[in-house]
Design a protein around this motif. Structure first.
Motif, short mmCIF file in Angstrom:
data_model
loop_
_atom_site.label_atom_id
_atom_site.label_comp_id
_atom_site.label_asym_id
_atom_site.label_seq_id
_atom_site.Cartn_x
_atom_site.Cartn_y
_atom_site.Cartn_z
N ALA A 62 0.85 -1.19 0.00
CA ALA A 62 0.00 0.00 0.00
C ALA A 62 0.89 1.23 0.00
O ALA A 62 1.81 1.35 0.79
N ARG A 63 0.61 2.14 -0.91
CA ARG A 63 1.37 3.38 -0.98
C ARG A 63 0.58 4.47 -0.27
O ARG A 63 -0.56 4.74 -0.63
N GLU A 64 1.19 5.07 0.70
CA GLU A 64 0.53 6.14 1.43
C GLU A 64 0.71 7.45 0.68
O GLU A 64 1.75 7.73 0.11
N ARG A 65 -0.33 8.24 0.70
CA ARG A 65 -0.33 9.51 0.00
C ARG A 65 0.35 10.56 0.85
O ARG A 65 0.15 10.63 2.06
N LYS A 66 1.16 11.40 0.21
CA LYS A 66 1.79 12.50 0.93
C LYS A 66 0.74 13.57 1.18
O LYS A 66 -0.01 13.94 0.28
N VAL A 67 0.70 14.07 2.38
CA VAL A 67 -0.26 15.11 2.73
C VAL A 67 0.51 16.40 2.94
O VAL A 67 1.42 16.47 3.76
N ARG A 68 0.15 17.38 2.16
CA ARG A 68 0.78 18.69 2.34
C ARG A 68 0.17 19.37 3.54
O ARG A 68 -1.03 19.31 3.76
N GLY A 69 0.98 20.07 4.28
CA GLY A 69 0.52 20.76 5.46
C GLY A 69 -0.07 22.12 5.18
O GLY A 69 -0.36 22.88 6.09
N ALA A 70 -0.22 22.48 3.94
CA ALA A 70 -0.70 23.82 3.59
C ALA A 70 -2.22 23.89 3.71
O ALA A 70 -2.92 22.92 3.50
N SER A 71 -2.67 25.07 4.01
CA SER A 71 -4.10 25.30 4.05
C SER A 71 -4.50 26.19 2.88
O SER A 71 -3.64 26.72 2.16
N TYR A 72 -5.75 26.36 2.68
CA TYR A 72 -6.26 27.17 1.57
C TYR A 72 -5.80 28.63 1.69
O TYR A 72 -5.46 29.27 0.70
#
Length: 101
Positions: A77-87
């Motif tokens: 399973a490849r985990e998705r990178k989550v960016r810490g940026a907000s809108y």
């Protein structure tokens, strides 16, 4: 016929992680799909390509394949990178990357 055990990625239309927690066992096709000459329908004579089984854990899927003597291949399973940026970071004055439009 080799079975493939994997955890599906989220679709492009999803923003959440629904339907990505279960593991899937499906068979790789033995016979290539063919195009029916009169109507142009794509079909296959391989009936196992229609089978898709869902499991809560990877171990359950592997155990099912071993119990039924199904040759299988497990894809990590490849985990998705989550960016810490907000809108609101798109509109910051001290933005790192230049505004492109």
């Amino acid at each position: 016929m080799v079975a493939r055990i994997y955890r599906p990625a989220k679709t492009a239309m999803q923003s959440g992680k629904a339907k990505t927690h279960r593991w899937v066992l499906d068979y790789e096709p033995e016979v290539p799909r063919s195009v029916e000459p009169l109507m142009g329908y794509t079909s296959s004579s391989d009936m196992k390509s229609q089978v898709r089984l869902y499991f809560d854990t990877r171990e359950e899927a592997i155990e099912y394949a071993r119990r039924n003597k199904i040759p299988h291949r497990v894809e990590a399973a490849r985990e998705r990178k989550v960016r810490g940026a907000s809108y609101s970071d798109n509109f910051k004055f001290d933005r790192v990357s230049p505004w492109t439009h």
